[in-house]
Design a protein around this motif. Structure first.
Motif, mmCIF file in Angstrom:
data_model
loop_
_atom_site.group_PDB
_atom_site.id
_atom_site.type_symbol
_atom_site.label_atom_id
_atom_site.label_comp_id
_atom_site.label_asym_id
_atom_site.label_seq_id
_atom_site.Cartn_x
_atom_site.Cartn_y
_atom_site.Cartn_z
ATOM 1 N N TYR A 173 0.831 -1.228 0.176
ATOM 2 C CA TYR A 173 -0.052 0.041 0.057
ATOM 3 C C TYR A 173 0.999 1.334 0.168
ATOM 4 O O TYR A 173 0.367 2.395 -0.423
ATOM 5 C CB TYR A 173 -1.054 -0.034 1.374
ATOM 6 C CG TYR A 173 -2.138 -1.308 0.857
ATOM 7 C CD1 TYR A 173 -2.992 -1.018 -0.205
ATOM 8 C CD2 TYR A 173 -1.942 -2.411 1.603
ATOM 9 C CE1 TYR A 173 -4.095 -1.871 -0.369
ATOM 10 C CE2 TYR A 173 -3.033 -3.504 1.384
ATOM 11 C CZ TYR A 173 -3.970 -2.828 0.276
ATOM 12 O OH TYR A 173 -4.857 -3.875 0.355
ATOM 13 N N TYR B 294 -8.369 11.172 4.546
ATOM 14 C CA TYR B 294 -8.200 9.983 3.981
ATOM 15 C C TYR B 294 -7.365 9.931 2.798
ATOM 16 O O TYR B 294 -6.768 8.854 2.754
ATOM 17 C CB TYR B 294 -9.849 9.837 3.523
ATOM 18 C CG TYR B 294 -10.041 8.257 3.043
ATOM 19 C CD1 TYR B 294 -10.064 7.152 3.499
ATOM 20 C CD2 TYR B 294 -10.378 8.269 1.567
ATOM 21 C CE1 TYR B 294 -10.299 5.865 2.827
ATOM 22 C CE2 TYR B 294 -10.704 7.018 0.802
ATOM 23 C CZ TYR B 294 -10.644 5.963 1.447
ATOM 24 O OH TYR B 294 -10.756 4.723 0.917
ATOM 25 N N THR C 168 -3.575 3.344 4.801
ATOM 26 C CA THR C 168 -5.086 2.802 4.772
ATOM 27 C C THR C 168 -5.235 2.285 3.437
ATOM 28 O O THR C 168 -4.848 2.829 2.482
ATOM 29 C CB THR C 168 -6.109 3.857 5.298
ATOM 30 O OG1 THR C 168 -7.275 2.832 5.390
ATOM 31 C CG2 THR C 168 -6.243 4.958 4.331
ATOM 32 N N PRO C 169 -5.650 1.062 3.171
ATOM 33 C CA PRO C 169 -5.825 0.567 1.929
ATOM 34 C C PRO C 169 -7.081 1.101 1.102
ATOM 35 O O PRO C 169 -8.211 1.816 1.993
ATOM 36 C CB PRO C 169 -6.393 -0.992 2.166
ATOM 37 C CG PRO C 169 -6.780 -1.092 3.371
ATOM 38 C CD PRO C 169 -6.435 0.188 4.292
ATOM 39 N N ILE C 170 -7.233 1.257 -0.191
ATOM 40 C CA ILE C 170 -8.234 1.909 -0.724
ATOM 41 C C ILE C 170 -9.320 0.724 -1.177
ATOM 42 O O ILE C 170 -8.701 -0.119 -1.701
ATOM 43 C CB ILE C 170 -7.716 2.759 -1.887
ATOM 44 C CG1 ILE C 170 -8.891 3.290 -2.699
ATOM 45 C CG2 ILE C 170 -6.863 2.072 -2.987
ATOM 46 C CD1 ILE C 170 -8.510 4.440 -3.777
ATOM 47 N N ASN C 171 -10.439 1.131 -1.099
ATOM 48 C CA ASN C 171 -11.509 -0.010 -1.711
ATOM 49 C C ASN C 171 -11.524 0.099 -3.081
ATOM 50 O O ASN C 171 -11.325 1.001 -3.878
ATOM 51 C CB ASN C 171 -12.856 0.091 -0.959
ATOM 52 C CG ASN C 171 -13.659 1.273 -1.273
ATOM 53 O OD1 ASN C 171 -13.852 1.663 -2.439
ATOM 54 N ND2 ASN C 171 -14.126 2.132 -0.223
ATOM 55 N N LEU C 172 -12.103 -0.977 -3.832
ATOM 56 C CA LEU C 172 -12.178 -1.217 -5.179
ATOM 57 C C LEU C 172 -12.922 0.043 -6.015
ATOM 58 O O LEU C 172 -12.589 0.555 -7.020
ATOM 59 C CB LEU C 172 -12.649 -2.463 -5.548
ATOM 60 C CG LEU C 172 -11.827 -3.672 -5.482
ATOM 61 C CD1 LEU C 172 -12.366 -4.771 -5.546
ATOM 62 C CD2 LEU C 172 -10.343 -3.399 -5.960
ATOM 63 N N GLN C 173 -14.235 0.370 -5.132
ATOM 64 C CA GLN C 173 -15.078 1.273 -5.593
ATOM 65 C C GLN C 173 -14.408 2.743 -5.923
ATOM 66 O O GLN C 173 -14.370 3.445 -6.903
ATOM 67 C CB GLN C 173 -16.385 1.260 -4.818
ATOM 68 C CG GLN C 173 -17.188 2.537 -5.478
ATOM 69 C CD GLN C 173 -17.792 2.228 -6.843
ATOM 70 O OE1 GLN C 173 -17.967 1.258 -6.978
ATOM 71 N NE2 GLN C 173 -17.998 3.398 -7.629
ATOM 72 N N ARG C 174 -13.572 3.136 -4.703
ATOM 73 C CA ARG C 174 -12.892 4.357 -4.697
ATOM 74 C C ARG C 174 -11.632 4.449 -5.636
ATOM 75 O O ARG C 174 -11.415 5.216 -6.191
ATOM 76 C CB ARG C 174 -12.352 4.595 -3.224
ATOM 77 C CG ARG C 174 -13.287 4.945 -2.355
ATOM 78 C CD ARG C 174 -13.569 6.339 -2.379
ATOM 79 N NE ARG C 174 -14.692 6.780 -1.039
ATOM 80 C CZ ARG C 174 -15.672 7.270 -1.560
ATOM 81 N NH1 ARG C 174 -16.224 7.580 -2.860
ATOM 82 N NH2 ARG C 174 -16.759 7.567 -0.517
#
Length: 110
Positions: A5, A36, A45-51
């Motif tokens: 990340y 964020y 922090t990881p980013i989600n696929l939608q974002r």
């Protein structure tokens, strides 16, 4: 498959800077907080696929590039990845890396 990340964050930061927008502007376009975006760019922090999909559309980068540093549509895709890896290295590590790759670069296949 596991993702680094901190490297993903560096790619996002570089893409954002190359696109000429601030963290604040990107946060506004994604409807998230500036904190964020900062955490994502620092690899905290990881980013989600939608974002990620939304972010890539805004920054005009492929998800392939953001996740892996590669873009198979260009022949020179690994050069940028190597440069990003070297950014955080000490002078001592860079010297060691140089000693390792120099013989590989100088090797001529017959």
């Amino acid at each position: 498959m596991s993702y680094d990340y901190s490297l993903i964050g560096k790619r996002i930061r570089k893409a954002r800077e190359d696109h000429g927008i601030t963290q604040e502007k990107l946060a506004e376009q994604l409807d998230v907080s500036n904190a964020y975006i900062s955490k994502i760019e620092r690899g905290k922090t990881p980013i989600n696929l939608q974002r990620l999909s939304e972010l890539c559309a805004i920054l005009e980068k492929s998800t392939e590039y953001i996740l892996s540093g590669t873009n198979s549509s260009t022949g020179d895709y690994l050069r940028n990845e190597i440069m990003m890896m070297l950014e955080g290295c000490s002078a001592e590590k860079i010297k060691l890396i140089s000693q390792i790759i120099k013989p590989i670069i100088e090797f001529h296949e017959d």
